[in-house]
Design a protein around this motif. Sequence first.
Motif, PDB file in Angstrom:
ATOM      1  N   ALA A 197       0.773   8.871  -6.388  1.00  0.00           N
ATOM      2  CA  ALA A 197       1.053  10.283  -6.110  1.00  0.00           C
ATOM      3  C   ALA A 197       1.888  10.881  -7.237  1.00  0.00           C
ATOM      4  CB  ALA A 197       1.775  10.428  -4.770  1.00  0.00           C
ATOM      5  N   GLN A 252       0.802   3.976  -3.018  1.00  0.00           N
ATOM      6  CA  GLN A 252       0.495   5.384  -2.775  1.00  0.00           C
ATOM      7  C   GLN A 252       1.582   6.296  -3.353  1.00  0.00           C
ATOM      8  OE1 GLN A 252      -2.369   6.634  -1.705  1.00  0.00           O
ATOM      9  NE2 GLN A 252      -3.147   4.542  -1.542  1.00  0.00           N
ATOM     10  N   GLU A 306       0.827  -1.207   0.000  1.00  0.00           N
ATOM     11  CA  GLU A 306       0.000   0.000   0.000  1.00  0.00           C
ATOM     12  C   GLU A 306       0.863   1.258   0.000  1.00  0.00           C
ATOM     13  OE1 GLU A 306      -3.386   1.994  -0.535  1.00  0.00           O
ATOM     14  OE2 GLU A 306      -3.272  -0.189  -0.470  1.00  0.00           O
ATOM     15  N   SER A 307       1.959   1.236   0.741  1.00  0.00           N
ATOM     16  CA  SER A 307       2.861   2.387   0.785  1.00  0.00           C
ATOM     17  C   SER A 307       3.468   2.650  -0.597  1.00  0.00           C
ATOM     18  CB  SER A 307       3.964   2.141   1.804  1.00  0.00           C
ATOM     19  OG  SER A 307       4.952   3.138   1.723  1.00  0.00           O
TER      20      SER A 307
END
Length: 163
Positions: free
Chosen positions: A154, A150, A146-147
Motif C-alpha cells: 500500500a 499489504q 499477509e497483513s
Amino acid sequence: MSLPRSVFLRRAFLGAGLLLPLGACQTSGLFGGRQTTTLSPRGDRLVRLIQNTGKDNMMAPEVPALMGITNEGRDIPVQQLAGEGTGGRYVVSLVNIRKIHEFIFHRRQGDVLILHLSDTAFARLLSVRYPRDGKPSLITDTAFAESDFQQQIAFWFDRIPGR
C-alpha cells in the motif's frame, strides 16, 4: 509450360494448409527472446519506477537464498528504491536473477527486518523474519505476513505514477 488455374489453386491451398500449424508455434523462447510480460500493469509501472529512479545495490545472500534466489553464494544484484512513511523506512528491491522480475519488500520493525518476496502481480510468495543478531527464518504466521505485506505494498501503491 503453365499450370491450369485449378491445379495452381489446389497447390496453393495445400501449401497454406501445411504452413498453418507453423503459425501457431511460439518461437520466442527458442532464440533467446526476453520474457517481459507480467500479470499486472501496476507491477510494470513499479518495475519502471525502480529502473528509472532506483539505485543499483547488492543484497546479502542469506535472505534471498531462503527465498530460493541464489547467486552461487555471492551477493544478489538488485535495484532498490527507498522511502519514508508513517511505519518507518520502506524499501523495495527489484530482483532479476532468475530472468524474471521479482520484488522483495522490506522494512524494519524494532530489531527485526520483515521481508516479503512477491511477483509483479503482487502475490506474496514468501515472507522472512531477519533479527538483527540472528538468522533469517520463514514467517509461518500467514495472517501476520499477509497483513504486513499489504501495508508495505500500500505504501508503494501510493507512490507509483499513473495509478
